[in-house]
Design a protein around this motif. Structure first.
Motif, PDB file in Angstrom:
ATOM      1  N   THR A 155      55.054  26.227  34.442  1.00  0.00           N
ATOM      2  CA  THR A 155      55.618  25.381  33.392  1.00  0.00           C
ATOM      3  C   THR A 155      57.065  25.046  33.742  1.00  0.00           C
ATOM      4  OG1 THR A 155      56.458  27.265  32.136  1.00  0.00           O
ATOM      5  CG2 THR A 155      54.187  26.549  31.669  1.00  0.00           C
ATOM      6  N   PRO A 156      57.637  24.001  33.134  1.00  0.00           N
ATOM      7  CA  PRO A 156      59.054  23.705  33.381  1.00  0.00           C
ATOM      8  C   PRO A 156      59.961  24.897  33.084  1.00  0.00           C
ATOM      9  CG  PRO A 156      58.012  21.835  32.327  1.00  0.00           C
ATOM     10  CD  PRO A 156      56.991  22.935  32.332  1.00  0.00           C
ATOM     11  N   ALA A 157      59.661  25.623  32.016  1.00  0.00           N
ATOM     12  CA  ALA A 157      60.488  26.785  31.675  1.00  0.00           C
ATOM     13  C   ALA A 157      60.416  27.844  32.772  1.00  0.00           C
ATOM     14  CB  ALA A 157      60.043  27.378  30.339  1.00  0.00           C
ATOM     15  N   PHE A 158      59.240  28.008  33.372  1.00  0.00           N
ATOM     16  CA  PHE A 158      59.093  29.015  34.424  1.00  0.00           C
ATOM     17  C   PHE A 158      59.795  28.556  35.706  1.00  0.00           C
ATOM     18  CE2 PHE A 158      56.809  32.000  37.219  1.00  0.00           C
ATOM     19  CZ  PHE A 158      56.932  33.152  36.452  1.00  0.00           C
ATOM     20  N   THR A 159      59.755  27.258  35.990  1.00  0.00           N
ATOM     21  CA  THR A 159      60.498  26.734  37.138  1.00  0.00           C
ATOM     22  C   THR A 159      61.982  27.031  36.982  1.00  0.00           C
ATOM     23  OG1 THR A 159      58.900  24.928  37.405  1.00  0.00           O
ATOM     24  CG2 THR A 159      61.027  24.674  38.497  1.00  0.00           C
ATOM     25  N   ARG A 160      62.506  26.751  35.793  1.00  0.00           N
ATOM     26  CA  ARG A 160      63.922  27.027  35.540  1.00  0.00           C
ATOM     27  C   ARG A 160      64.220  28.517  35.671  1.00  0.00           C
ATOM     28  NH1 ARG A 160      63.480  22.435  32.004  1.00  0.00           N
ATOM     29  NH2 ARG A 160      62.454  23.689  30.403  1.00  0.00           N
ATOM     30  N   ALA A 161      63.302  29.347  35.190  1.00  0.00           N
ATOM     31  CA  ALA A 161      63.512  30.797  35.260  1.00  0.00           C
ATOM     32  C   ALA A 161      63.590  31.270  36.709  1.00  0.00           C
ATOM     33  CB  ALA A 161      62.389  31.522  34.516  1.00  0.00           C
ATOM     34  N   ILE A 162      62.747  30.713  37.581  1.00  0.00           N
ATOM     35  CA  ILE A 162      62.778  31.110  38.990  1.00  0.00           C
ATOM     36  C   ILE A 162      64.064  30.633  39.653  1.00  0.00           C
ATOM     37  CG2 ILE A 162      61.667  30.863  41.238  1.00  0.00           C
ATOM     38  CD1 ILE A 162      58.985  30.730  39.851  1.00  0.00           C
ATOM     39  N   VAL A 163      64.484  29.395  39.365  1.00  0.00           N
ATOM     40  CA  VAL A 163      65.751  28.903  39.919  1.00  0.00           C
ATOM     41  C   VAL A 163      66.892  29.830  39.503  1.00  0.00           C
ATOM     42  CG1 VAL A 163      67.479  27.067  39.771  1.00  0.00           C
ATOM     43  CG2 VAL A 163      65.073  26.488  40.115  1.00  0.00           C
ATOM     44  N   ARG A 164      66.926  30.176  38.228  1.00  0.00           N
ATOM     45  CA  ARG A 164      67.990  31.050  37.718  1.00  0.00           C
ATOM     46  C   ARG A 164      67.962  32.404  38.423  1.00  0.00           C
ATOM     47  NH1 ARG A 164      66.413  31.007  32.858  1.00  0.00           N
ATOM     48  NH2 ARG A 164      67.620  29.214  32.151  1.00  0.00           N
ATOM     49  N   PHE A 165      66.768  32.974  38.562  1.00  0.00           N
ATOM     50  CA  PHE A 165      66.646  34.277  39.223  1.00  0.00           C
ATOM     51  C   PHE A 165      67.099  34.203  40.678  1.00  0.00           C
ATOM     52  CE2 PHE A 165      64.060  36.972  42.037  1.00  0.00           C
ATOM     53  CZ  PHE A 165      64.503  38.223  41.625  1.00  0.00           C
ATOM     54  N   LEU A 166      66.663  33.183  41.402  1.00  0.00           N
ATOM     55  CA  LEU A 166      67.023  33.085  42.813  1.00  0.00           C
ATOM     56  C   LEU A 166      68.526  32.899  42.991  1.00  0.00           C
ATOM     57  CD1 LEU A 166      64.092  30.952  44.287  1.00  0.00           C
ATOM     58  CD2 LEU A 166      64.447  33.423  44.447  1.00  0.00           C
ATOM     59  N   LEU A 167      69.158  32.149  42.105  1.00  0.00           N
ATOM     60  CA  LEU A 167      70.608  31.984  42.202  1.00  0.00           C
ATOM     61  C   LEU A 167      71.334  33.293  41.936  1.00  0.00           C
ATOM     62  CD1 LEU A 167      71.243  28.539  40.452  1.00  0.00           C
ATOM     63  CD2 LEU A 167      71.383  29.063  42.892  1.00  0.00           C
ATOM     64  N   MET A 168      70.883  34.022  40.925  1.00  0.00           N
ATOM     65  CA  MET A 168      71.590  35.243  40.540  1.00  0.00           C
ATOM     66  C   MET A 168      71.244  36.422  41.436  1.00  0.00           C
ATOM     67  SD  MET A 168      71.456  34.989  36.380  1.00  0.00           S
ATOM     68  CE  MET A 168      72.364  33.700  35.504  1.00  0.00           C
ATOM     69  N   TYR A 170      69.167  36.397  44.623  1.00  0.00           N
ATOM     70  CA  TYR A 170      69.338  36.082  46.042  1.00  0.00           C
ATOM     71  C   TYR A 170      70.753  35.562  46.316  1.00  0.00           C
ATOM     72  CZ  TYR A 170      64.523  36.497  47.843  1.00  0.00           C
ATOM     73  OH  TYR A 170      63.315  36.972  48.288  1.00  0.00           O
ATOM     74  N   GLY A 171      71.212  34.602  45.511  1.00  0.00           N
ATOM     75  CA  GLY A 171      72.483  33.955  45.788  1.00  0.00           C
ATOM     76  C   GLY A 171      73.694  34.829  45.525  1.00  0.00           C
ATOM     77  N   ILE A 172      73.792  35.375  44.321  1.00  0.00           N
ATOM     78  CA  ILE A 172      74.949  36.192  43.954  1.00  0.00           C
ATOM     79  C   ILE A 172      74.780  37.631  44.423  1.00  0.00           C
ATOM     80  CG2 ILE A 172      76.280  37.095  41.993  1.00  0.00           C
ATOM     81  CD1 ILE A 172      75.713  34.492  40.531  1.00  0.00           C
ATOM     82  N   GLY A 173      73.539  38.090  44.472  1.00  0.00           N
ATOM     83  CA  GLY A 173      73.288  39.442  44.960  1.00  0.00           C
ATOM     84  C   GLY A 173      73.285  40.505  43.884  1.00  0.00           C
ATOM     85  N   GLU A 174      73.055  40.118  42.635  1.00  0.00           N
ATOM     86  CA  GLU A 174      72.998  41.098  41.557  1.00  0.00           C
ATOM     87  C   GLU A 174      71.550  41.359  41.148  1.00  0.00           C
ATOM     88  OE1 GLU A 174      75.565  40.888  38.273  1.00  0.00           O
ATOM     89  OE2 GLU A 174      77.374  40.611  39.483  1.00  0.00           O
ATOM     90  N   VAL A 175      71.291  42.582  40.732  1.00  0.00           N
ATOM     91  CA  VAL A 175      69.964  42.937  40.239  1.00  0.00           C
ATOM     92  C   VAL A 175      69.802  42.370  38.838  1.00  0.00           C
ATOM     93  CG1 VAL A 175      68.413  44.818  39.607  1.00  0.00           C
ATOM     94  CG2 VAL A 175      69.897  45.039  41.614  1.00  0.00           C
ATOM     95  N   VAL A 176      68.858  41.446  38.687  1.00  0.00           N
ATOM     96  CA  VAL A 176      68.539  40.865  37.380  1.00  0.00           C
ATOM     97  C   VAL A 176      67.022  40.819  37.252  1.00  0.00           C
ATOM     98  CG1 VAL A 176      70.654  39.483  37.226  1.00  0.00           C
ATOM     99  CG2 VAL A 176      68.609  38.503  38.288  1.00  0.00           C
ATOM    100  N   PRO A 177      66.504  40.732  36.026  1.00  0.00           N
ATOM    101  CA  PRO A 177      65.048  40.702  35.849  1.00  0.00           C
ATOM    102  C   PRO A 177      64.416  39.464  36.484  1.00  0.00           C
ATOM    103  CG  PRO A 177      66.148  41.289  33.797  1.00  0.00           C
ATOM    104  CD  PRO A 177      67.219  40.821  34.734  1.00  0.00           C
TER     105      PRO A 177
END
Length: 374
Positions: A155-168, A170-177
């Motif tokens: 779903t669009p919401a799930f796409t956004r959730a994956i983008v957010r997770f990968l940025l935080m 993979y990108g920033i390097g913090e452990v997030v859900p």
């Protein structure tokens, strides 16, 4: 105590065999995010990714020399575009470059930032699956739109959730859900295996709430094209990227400025070029270290001398109060101690109840002890 131990009040012991590992639920009251979480570590940290396809295996670890240019202008095969609505903090302006490079087969994504666009590459396939257009202002990067999909039926919401997770994550390097499919809510083992297949070993905890927005403590930074040019000792590109507007004192994902990176170069040419282009010889890393401190740690006398000539402060202290002389004394770098003293380093500076002399004594650095006692 590990970082994750601080995040969770209760954790389950890890099993030696992921097949037998229970996937525990972490109640909202027992974690820092205050939402129910699935502890994925028994699977994601213990599984090893393999492939019978040799090309995929080679693809997965083929990114070390990549700066993202080979993916420039490539659009996802899936052309669906949705609104973004995701904002992350940046350290000034996010510079074009690398946000994450896979180092193992358990890293599932490469992420680049080019032409104000985030590019998400599936590592094993070397395929651009998703891109996201962005704008920057007031030390924030805002995703305006997202094109493509990570999965076929998300779903669009799930796409956004994956983008957010990968940025935080993979990108920033913090452990997030990590976002998990709601369809697997009653199948925790399948959810953990799914998380490993999509996110790899960087997914340590998961949530079935696709609208959850975690808060992170660090800004998003890139290994900028300028940093990469420095690492490659590419003089024309160093000048090019500075003139194109990449701040010469910007910090990379590792918290270091281009001047810090130049210490790893065989010659002093990249450092000379950066200083000529206006690099601050006293620029601070994210942890407060100056290039002089790093030069001392690396025993890089030529770089040290160049920095001093450029006006570097040999008595600068890091966030904990330690100076370059503290470092040289503790590490046993006799020549660097001599150079520092010749340049009026303060041998009496105290950090956490230690002087350079007390550190040398603790490490039994006899020659340095004599130098510091004179």
């Amino acid at each position: 105590m590990s970082f994750l131990s601080n995040l969770f009040r209760k954790t389950s012991p890890a099993a030696s065999d992921p097949q037998d590992q229970t996937i525990p639920l972490i109640p909202a009251a027992n974690n820092t995010w205050r939402i129910p979480l699935l502890d994925l570590r028994g699977v994601t940290l213990r599984m090893t990714a393999t492939s019978s396809n040799p090309q995929m295996a080679m693809n997965a670890v083929s990114y070390n020399q990549e700066d993202g240019s080979s993916f420039a202008g490539i659009s996802p095969a899936e052309s669906t575009t949705i609104e973004g609505g995701i904002t992350v903090a940046t350290d000034g302006k996010l510079a074009p470059g690398v946000l994450f490079i896979p180092q193992t087969m358990e890293h599932k994504w490469a992420i680049y930032f080019m032409d104000d666009t985030l590019v998400f590459v599936r590592s094993w396939l070397r395929q651009v699956l998703v891109t996201a257009t962005t704008v920057q202002q007031h030390n924030q990067l805002t995703v305006k739109s997202i094109t493509g999909k990570f999965l076929e039926d998300e779903t669009p919401a799930f796409t956004r959730a994956i983008v957010r997770f990968l940025l935080m994550n993979y990108g920033i390097g913090e452990v997030v859900p990590a976002p998990l499919p709601a369809a697997l809510k009653d199948k925790p083992r399948e959810a953990a295996l799914w998380a490993f297949s999509v996110y790899g070993k960087l997914a340590q905890i998961g949530t079935f709430n696709e609208n959850f927005v975690p808060v992170v403590s660090k800004p998003l930074r890139s290994h900028s094209l300028l940093h990469i040019a420095v690492a490659r000792s590419n003089m024309p590109d160093i000048e090019k990227y500075v003139l194109e507007g990449i701040p010469v004192n910007s910090l990379a994902r590792d918290g270091l400025a281009p001047l810090h990176w130049s210490l790893a170069c065989e010659t002093t040419e990249p450092m000379e070029k950066l200083l000529a282009l206006g690099a601050d010889p006293n620029v601070r890393s994210a942890e407060g270290a100056t290039p002089v401190m790093n030069a001392v740690q690396s025993n890089a006398a030529r770089h040290f001398n160049l920095l001093v000539l450029a006006g570097a402060d040999v008595n600068a202290a890091d966030a904990r109060g330690f100076t370059a002389l503290h470092r040289a004394a503790e590490m046993g770098h006799v020549h660097m101690v001599r150079l520092l003293l010749e340049n009026r380093a303060n041998r009496h500076a105290v950090a956490m109840d230690h002087t350079a002399l007390s550190l040398a004594e603790a490490m039994k650095r006899t020659e340095i002890i004599e130098l510091l006692r004179d």
